[in-house]
Motif scaffolding. Structure first.
Motif, PDB file in Angstrom:
ATOM      1  N   VAL A 123      13.728 -45.053 -10.417  1.00  0.00           N
ATOM      2  CA  VAL A 123      13.659 -43.765 -10.375  1.00  0.00           C
ATOM      3  C   VAL A 123      13.776 -43.237  -9.003  1.00  0.00           C
ATOM      4  O   VAL A 123      14.319 -42.401  -8.409  1.00  0.00           O
ATOM      5  CB  VAL A 123      12.826 -43.043 -11.332  1.00  0.00           C
ATOM      6  N   ALA A 124      12.599 -43.733  -8.081  1.00  0.00           N
ATOM      7  CA  ALA A 124      12.489 -43.271  -6.750  1.00  0.00           C
ATOM      8  C   ALA A 124      13.660 -43.534  -6.092  1.00  0.00           C
ATOM      9  O   ALA A 124      14.059 -42.675  -5.213  1.00  0.00           O
ATOM     10  CB  ALA A 124      11.058 -43.993  -6.130  1.00  0.00           C
ATOM     11  N   LEU A 125      14.101 -44.840  -6.135  1.00  0.00           N
ATOM     12  CA  LEU A 125      15.212 -45.372  -5.213  1.00  0.00           C
ATOM     13  C   LEU A 125      16.402 -44.507  -5.285  1.00  0.00           C
ATOM     14  O   LEU A 125      17.188 -44.019  -4.527  1.00  0.00           O
ATOM     15  CB  LEU A 125      15.202 -46.836  -5.428  1.00  0.00           C
TER      16      LEU A 125
ATOM     17  N   ILE B  14      21.361 -45.491 -16.346  1.00  0.00           N
ATOM     18  CA  ILE B  14      21.130 -44.081 -16.944  1.00  0.00           C
ATOM     19  C   ILE B  14      20.470 -43.372 -16.113  1.00  0.00           C
ATOM     20  O   ILE B  14      21.013 -42.133 -16.026  1.00  0.00           O
ATOM     21  CB  ILE B  14      20.365 -44.087 -18.188  1.00  0.00           C
ATOM     22  N   VAL B  15      19.694 -43.677 -15.149  1.00  0.00           N
ATOM     23  CA  VAL B  15      19.076 -42.985 -14.158  1.00  0.00           C
ATOM     24  C   VAL B  15      19.946 -42.580 -13.273  1.00  0.00           C
ATOM     25  O   VAL B  15      20.078 -41.327 -12.605  1.00  0.00           O
ATOM     26  CB  VAL B  15      17.793 -43.814 -13.741  1.00  0.00           C
TER      27      VAL B  15
ATOM     28  N   ALA C 174      21.908 -39.866 -14.440  1.00  0.00           N
ATOM     29  CA  ALA C 174      21.323 -38.692 -14.651  1.00  0.00           C
ATOM     30  C   ALA C 174      21.117 -37.998 -13.208  1.00  0.00           C
ATOM     31  O   ALA C 174      21.204 -36.769 -13.304  1.00  0.00           O
ATOM     32  CB  ALA C 174      20.079 -38.780 -15.377  1.00  0.00           C
ATOM     33  N   LEU C 175      20.559 -38.825 -12.384  1.00  0.00           N
ATOM     34  CA  LEU C 175      20.491 -38.098 -11.103  1.00  0.00           C
ATOM     35  C   LEU C 175      21.590 -37.889 -10.536  1.00  0.00           C
ATOM     36  O   LEU C 175      21.658 -36.822  -9.621  1.00  0.00           O
ATOM     37  CB  LEU C 175      19.336 -38.949 -10.182  1.00  0.00           C
ATOM     38  N   GLY C 176      22.707 -38.634 -10.243  1.00  0.00           N
ATOM     39  CA  GLY C 176      23.855 -38.408  -9.722  1.00  0.00           C
ATOM     40  C   GLY C 176      24.441 -37.259 -10.226  1.00  0.00           C
ATOM     41  O   GLY C 176      24.992 -36.613  -9.444  1.00  0.00           O
ATOM     42  N   GLY C 177      24.419 -36.839 -11.612  1.00  0.00           N
ATOM     43  CA  GLY C 177      25.018 -35.883 -12.221  1.00  0.00           C
ATOM     44  C   GLY C 177      24.176 -34.492 -11.708  1.00  0.00           C
ATOM     45  O   GLY C 177      25.000 -33.745 -11.638  1.00  0.00           O
ATOM     46  N   ILE C 178      22.998 -34.576 -11.362  1.00  0.00           N
ATOM     47  CA  ILE C 178      22.475 -33.287 -10.969  1.00  0.00           C
ATOM     48  C   ILE C 178      22.978 -33.028  -9.585  1.00  0.00           C
ATOM     49  O   ILE C 178      23.477 -31.734  -9.398  1.00  0.00           O
ATOM     50  CB  ILE C 178      20.971 -33.433 -10.549  1.00  0.00           C
ATOM     51  N   ALA C 179      23.469 -33.989  -8.802  1.00  0.00           N
ATOM     52  CA  ALA C 179      24.352 -33.584  -7.322  1.00  0.00           C
ATOM     53  C   ALA C 179      25.384 -33.474  -7.625  1.00  0.00           C
ATOM     54  O   ALA C 179      26.200 -32.537  -6.853  1.00  0.00           O
ATOM     55  CB  ALA C 179      23.842 -34.763  -6.553  1.00  0.00           C
TER      56      ALA C 179
END
Lengths: 326, 318
Positions: A28-30, A172-173, A176-181
């Motif tokens: 998650v952090a990376l 999935i992470v 999910a995180l790429g989608g935010i940006a």
């Protein structure tokens, strides 16, 4: 008959240890950090300009380098490859640097396949046998009425499951995180894949256009396969060395050597038979220029599989035969 | 005093565990050499030897952790090397320390090991937790257990499979006197009430004396024939008497009539070590007093394991 129970035991032990939470946290952090840093970089890179203009500028720059003639051979290969790739995208009217949540998720598998995912596989695998030795629990584990080969098989099964979940979770992470940006849409967008370099020149014959979701599934499959093979090899070091630190250290050294070798000794041909050289399977597939000429997905997968099978066989033999004395 | 001493000598009792000529060498060193013994149902069998005598290596061969170079282990007649799973189904063991998964709770540990046994083992968890007095702490992490609790959890784990034989390696190590008493009581109870054969190793004679029916002594990798503890103790140390008396040379002259004497200087008075048969001790003392020798103490020292071993083998070097 009792095998599912044995696998359940091993999964219980993996999931109750702190390393499991650490792996989740690392992912998650990376990924969060990569998304953040990359989206910042892109703002500066694009500054609202048209991608066609930018791509042409970049091609002109690479052509200048090539004309200059002072490039080492390996860089020239890369430059010709990149030139061909950009050219092809322009012809198809596709932005070569396009980004979306799904594209980021695919890119993550490419980037993580040769270091991050193998590393996480090693974190799980290094401990799985040596941990029992270090805690002394091996003495109970191997004096229960279960043959040693079955004990190790249950550990292998749990390890493969843990690695599978790690790769899935990473994907999935990343989405999910790429989608935010970059937004979550775009699974159906076409992508170009199969760029190759033949000898010193760009070879467009293998280029295909496929839906991003298909490409992503393939790329994750390859990254998963590579991580499983690393896990199998790390299982052997865990069995043989009986120390988590030593096992992890050995495998890390191998991984690092694998990323350095092609750069330091690109002309040493035999390194294509090392497992570490073949870890970036997703790259070989989607067509980055391979570090050593002649590496393909099929060859890489075969080399990895051979290593994994040999390591697993050796691990079973050593584990079943060796006296437990310490 | 052990209660089952007589019944355990009963040859009709089934032999549950037998070691047949076990040998193991590490490089040039012979760690274990031709070790043989039988353990019968319902007896507590002591395996006594100083540290480094080959106890742990022998135990590791008994439970299948190490392979003997030669010899065989049979558990209820099943050859351990050939019938590993069926043979070990009858064995519960703690080898060296009671190492369990510290990051799991007591219950999770027991569930974990019950999954490695025949179905139904998990149903015994509550009963066994009560037996080893751990019911209240069963859902705490093992990391928070005291050594005594870990030892008891280890025993509960060993009993999960309803074994016919329990193998405990130095169960008293690191325990306080109360903990040792508890383990001793538990072991005697398991043998008496459940008819379990218990194999206990120790480097302390007093340990074995209080817990076991029969004992085998191991020394430099070799064992003596197993014998009831009382017989063993009667056989050795029966005639060495240390007399603290003054003047020592006078005492030595008188005691020399009963056996070979030796003077060892010892603080306030001198000590004379001598061999006097037990029935002659009162007479020897009367003679000393009559001769005007002051006697400060008379003691029968507990022999060291090494001395016992040398005594029994007739002092031959092994």
């Amino acid at each position: 008959m009792r095998f599912p129970g044995l696998v359940e035991n091993e999964i219980l032990k993996i999931s109750k240890q702190r390393r499991f939470r650490v792996v989740v946290l690392i992912l998650v952090a990376l990924i969060g950090l990569i998304v953040f840093a990359q989206s910042r970089g892109r703002e500066r890179f694009r500054r609202g300009r048209d991608w066609r203009v930018q791509t042409q500028e970049r091609m002109a720059q690479i052509q200048n380098w090539l004309r200059d003639g002072r490039m080492p051979a390996a860089s020239q290969r890369w430059a010709r490859f990149e030139l061909g790739r950009l050219q092809y995208h322009l012809e198809r009217n596709m932005d070569p640097e396009a980004i979306s949540g799904p594209l980021f998720a695919r890119g993550f598998a490419n980037a993580a396949s040769y270091l991050l995912l193998p590393l996480l596989a090693i974190v799980f695998a290094s401990d799985i046998v040596s941990g029992e030795f270090q805690q002394g629990t091996i003495k109970i584990l191997l004096t229960r009425p279960v043959r040693r080969s079955r004990v190790l098989a249950s550990k292998l099964a749990a390890l493969l499951l843990a690695i599978t979940l790690t790769v899935l979770f990473g994907g999935i992470v990343a989405y999910a995180l790429g989608g935010i940006a970059y937004g979550y849409a775009g699974w159906d967008a076409p992508v170009l894949t199969g760029f190759r370099i033949a000898g010193q020149s760009f070879d467009p014959s293998g280029i295909r256009e496929i839906a991003l979701w298909k490409e992503t599934v393939l790329v994750y499959g390859l990254a998963w396969f590579a991580a499983l093979c690393v896990g199998a090899i790390a299982l052997l070091t865990s069995v043989v060395l009986r120390s988590t630190a030593a096992s992890m250290g050995t495998m890390l050294a191998a991984l690092i050597a694998g990323t350095i070798l092609p750069r330091l000794a690109p002309s040493w041909d035999a390194q294509k038979y090392l497992f570490v050289t073949n870890l970036p399977l997703p790259d070989y597939y989607s067509g980055s220029p391979p570090p050593i000429p002649g590496l393909t997905v099929g060859f890489g997968a075969a080399v990895l599989a051979a290593w994994a099978v040999a390591a697993t066989a050796a691990a079973f033999v050593v584990f079943a035969r060796r006296d437990v004395l310490a | 005093m052990p209660s089952g001493a007589d019944s355990s000598r009963d040859p009709d009792r089934e032999v549950v565990l037998s070691a047949e000529g076990l040998s193991k060498r590490f490089g040039k060193r012979e760690a274990v050499c031709g070790v043989s013994f039988d353990v019968r149902a319902g007896e507590v069998f002591g395996f006594l030897g100083p540290n480094g005598a080959g106890k742990t290596t022998t135990i590791r061969m008994l439970v299948g952790l190490a392979r003997p170079d030669s010899g065989r282990v049979r558990i209820r007649g099943l050859d351990l090397a050939r019938d590993f799973e069926r043979a070990l189904a009858h064995v519960g063991s703690i080898v060296e320390a009671p190492d369990l998964y510290k990051y799991l709770t007591g219950r999770e540990n027991l569930l974990h090991f019950s999954r490695m046994l025949a179905p139904g083992a998990a149903d015994r968890i509550e009963e066994l937790a009560a037996l080893v007095a751990l019911a209240e702490r069963l859902d705490d992490k093992v990391a928070s257990y005291s050594l005594g609790m870990r030892q008891r959890l280890g025993i509960a784990q060993a009993l999960l499979g309803n074994p016919d034989i329990l193998i405990l390696d130095e169960p008293a190590n690191g325990l306080d006197p109360a903990g040792i008493r508890e383990i001793r009581r538990l072991v005697r109870r398991l043998a008496a009430e459940r008819g379990i054969a218990v194999f206990v190793s120790s480097h302390l004679l007093s340990e074995i004396e209080q817990m076991c029916d029969r004992v085998a002594i191991i020394h430099r990798g070799r064992t003596l024939a197993a014998a009831p503890v009382r017989e063993l103790l009667a056989q050795v140390a029966s005639d060495v008497v240390r007399v603290m008396a003054r003047p020592a040379h006078r005492a030595s002259e008188i005691l020399a009539e009963f056996g070979p004497t030796e003077i060892e200087p010892d603080g306030a008075a001198d000590v004379v070590a001598t061999r006097v048969p037990p029935e002659k001790v009162p007479e020897a003392l009367r003679r000393l007093l009559a001769a005007g020798v002051d006697v400060y103490s008379v003691e029968r020292p507990v022999p060291s394991l090494e001395e016992i071993f040398l005594e029994i083998t007739g002092g031959e070097t092994v």
